[in-house]
Scaffold this motif. Structure first.
Motif, PDB file in Angstrom:
ATOM      1  N   ARG A  19       0.844  -1.186   0.000  1.00 44.70           N
ATOM      2  CA  ARG A  19       0.000   0.000   0.000  1.00 44.70           C
ATOM      3  C   ARG A  19       0.879   1.236   0.000  1.00 44.70           C
ATOM      4  N   GLY A  20       0.579   2.181  -0.890  1.00 44.77           N
ATOM      5  CA  GLY A  20       1.308   3.440  -0.915  1.00 44.77           C
ATOM      6  C   GLY A  20       1.419   3.983  -2.322  1.00 44.77           C
ATOM      7  N   THR A  21       2.024   5.144  -2.434  1.00 47.44           N
ATOM      8  CA  THR A  21       2.250   5.752  -3.731  1.00 47.44           C
ATOM      9  C   THR A  21       3.093   4.800  -4.561  1.00 47.44           C
ATOM     10  N   VAL A  22       2.656   4.500  -5.759  1.00 41.78           N
ATOM     11  CA  VAL A  22       3.237   3.411  -6.542  1.00 41.78           C
ATOM     12  C   VAL A  22       4.744   3.566  -6.727  1.00 41.78           C
ATOM     13  N   ALA A  23       5.192   4.665  -7.279  1.00 42.16           N
ATOM     14  CA  ALA A  23       6.618   4.822  -7.594  1.00 42.16           C
ATOM     15  C   ALA A  23       7.495   4.740  -6.348  1.00 42.16           C
ATOM     16  N   SER A  24       7.156   5.487  -5.317  1.00 37.47           N
ATOM     17  CA  SER A  24       8.006   5.499  -4.122  1.00 37.47           C
ATOM     18  C   SER A  24       7.914   4.181  -3.347  1.00 37.47           C
ATOM     19  N   THR A  25       6.762   3.538  -3.359  1.00 40.52           N
ATOM     20  CA  THR A  25       6.609   2.257  -2.671  1.00 40.52           C
ATOM     21  C   THR A  25       7.435   1.180  -3.363  1.00 40.52           C
ATOM     22  N   LEU A  26       7.392   1.143  -4.696  1.00 36.92           N
ATOM     23  CA  LEU A  26       8.206   0.183  -5.442  1.00 36.92           C
ATOM     24  C   LEU A  26       9.693   0.458  -5.238  1.00 36.92           C
ATOM     25  N   GLU A  27      10.064   1.729  -5.254  1.00 39.86           N
ATOM     26  CA  GLU A  27      11.468   2.091  -5.035  1.00 39.86           C
ATOM     27  C   GLU A  27      11.952   1.609  -3.668  1.00 39.86           C
ATOM     28  N   ARG A  28      11.192   1.916  -2.640  1.00 41.68           N
ATOM     29  CA  ARG A  28      11.574   1.535  -1.283  1.00 41.68           C
ATOM     30  C   ARG A  28      11.684   0.014  -1.148  1.00 41.68           C
TER      31      ARG A  28
ATOM     32  N   ASP B 236      18.449  -7.849  -7.968  1.00 43.25           N
ATOM     33  CA  ASP B 236      19.474  -7.789  -9.008  1.00 43.25           C
ATOM     34  C   ASP B 236      18.959  -7.113 -10.270  1.00 43.25           C
ATOM     35  N   LEU B 237      17.632  -7.157 -10.463  1.00 45.06           N
ATOM     36  CA  LEU B 237      17.006  -6.583 -11.652  1.00 45.06           C
ATOM     37  C   LEU B 237      15.567  -6.234 -11.315  1.00 45.06           C
ATOM     38  N   VAL B 238      15.121  -5.077 -11.767  1.00 44.23           N
ATOM     39  CA  VAL B 238      13.727  -4.666 -11.633  1.00 44.23           C
ATOM     40  C   VAL B 238      13.163  -4.510 -13.045  1.00 44.23           C
ATOM     41  N   ILE B 239      11.998  -5.103 -13.265  1.00 42.53           N
ATOM     42  CA  ILE B 239      11.352  -5.026 -14.578  1.00 42.53           C
ATOM     43  C   ILE B 239       9.999  -4.351 -14.395  1.00 42.53           C
ATOM     44  N   VAL B 240       9.730  -3.381 -15.252  1.00 42.64           N
ATOM     45  CA  VAL B 240       8.484  -2.619 -15.159  1.00 42.64           C
ATOM     46  C   VAL B 240       7.958  -2.353 -16.563  1.00 42.64           C
ATOM     47  N   GLY B 241       6.648  -2.425 -16.710  1.00 40.66           N
ATOM     48  CA  GLY B 241       6.023  -2.089 -17.983  1.00 40.66           C
ATOM     49  C   GLY B 241       5.850  -0.590 -18.093  1.00 40.66           C
ATOM     50  N   ALA B 242       5.794  -0.103 -19.329  1.00 39.67           N
ATOM     51  CA  ALA B 242       5.581   1.330 -19.574  1.00 39.67           C
ATOM     52  C   ALA B 242       4.405   1.497 -20.515  1.00 39.67           C
ATOM     53  N   ARG B 243       3.627   2.491 -20.267  1.00 39.15           N
ATOM     54  CA  ARG B 243       2.467   2.754 -21.111  1.00 39.15           C
ATOM     55  C   ARG B 243       2.833   3.481 -22.400  1.00 39.15           C
TER      56      ARG B 243
ATOM     57  N   VAL C  60      14.016   4.115 -12.808  1.00 37.85           N
ATOM     58  CA  VAL C  60      15.296   4.210 -13.526  1.00 37.85           C
ATOM     59  C   VAL C  60      16.189   5.260 -12.861  1.00 37.85           C
ATOM     60  N   ALA C  61      15.602   6.374 -12.476  1.00 36.91           N
ATOM     61  CA  ALA C  61      16.381   7.473 -11.910  1.00 36.91           C
ATOM     62  C   ALA C  61      16.854   7.201 -10.476  1.00 36.91           C
ATOM     63  N   ASN C  62      16.126   6.376  -9.728  1.00 39.44           N
ATOM     64  CA  ASN C  62      16.401   6.267  -8.295  1.00 39.44           C
ATOM     65  C   ASN C  62      16.946   4.934  -7.807  1.00 39.44           C
ATOM     66  N   LEU C  63      16.951   3.918  -8.643  1.00 42.94           N
ATOM     67  CA  LEU C  63      17.481   2.625  -8.208  1.00 42.94           C
ATOM     68  C   LEU C  63      18.912   2.435  -8.683  1.00 42.94           C
ATOM     69  N   ASP C  64      19.686   1.718  -7.888  1.00 43.98           N
ATOM     70  CA  ASP C  64      21.073   1.436  -8.238  1.00 43.98           C
ATOM     71  C   ASP C  64      21.215   0.181  -9.092  1.00 43.98           C
ATOM     72  N   CYS C  65      20.224  -0.693  -9.046  1.00 36.67           N
ATOM     73  CA  CYS C  65      20.291  -1.929  -9.831  1.00 36.67           C
ATOM     74  C   CYS C  65      19.763  -1.666 -11.247  1.00 36.67           C
ATOM     75  N   PRO C  66      20.018  -2.584 -12.176  1.00 35.65           N
ATOM     76  CA  PRO C  66      19.468  -2.427 -13.524  1.00 35.65           C
ATOM     77  C   PRO C  66      17.939  -2.427 -13.486  1.00 35.65           C
TER      78      PRO C  66
END
Length: 138
Positions: free
Chosen positions: A81-90, A98-105, A123-129
């Motif tokens: 639960r939370g704001t999507v971008a910041s919750t996923l980042e955290r 090791d890798l984060v995969i996300v769809g884009a509209r 992309v801007a805030n994570l250190d992993c690919p």
């Protein structure tokens, strides 16, 4: 190469495509898959609409897990639960994927600037690919 992969999932056509790629990579590398859905649910009593929405989201995650399991991939689902971008980042930072995969509209630059973008944020805030999966141009 990739032992632990995170895929952001919301049941959309773009996230299903990202999930499919994540499953393929997990099979190739023998990786564990974490499917994460982050939602902004209102703080309502359990008799309110939030519980029903949460059950719907859980059903989407169960379908995603079934796809992975059918392909022989180890999978864990997370409903956050939370704001999507910041919750996923955290979540990604705390669990050191090791890798984060996300769809884009595939929104244009102006819409992305005005509305923000989960994929751009990650992309801007994570250190992993971070792999951004988008639709091919027609």
């Amino acid at each position: 190469m990739f032992e632990n992969i995170l895929v952001a999932y919301d049941g959309s056509i773009h996230s299903v495509k990202a999930l499919s790629i994540a499953i393929d990579l997990c099979r190739k590398y023998g990786s564990a898959l974490n499917v994460v859905m982050a939602v902004n649910l209102p703080q309502l009593p359990e008799s309110g609409g939030a519980l029903q929405d949460s059950a719907s989201h859980r059903g989407d995650l169960d379908r995603a897990a079934a796809m992975a399991e059918q392909a022989g991939v180890r999978v864990v689902t997370h409903l956050l639960r939370g704001t999507v971008a910041s919750t996923l980042e955290r979540f990604a930072l705390e669990n050191k994927f090791d890798l984060v995969i996300v769809g884009a509209r595939g929104r244009g630059a102006v819409k992305r600037f005005l509305m923000g973008s989960v994929s751009t944020h990650l992309v801007a805030n994570l250190d992993c690919p971070v792999m951004v999966v988008k639709e091919k141009n027609a």
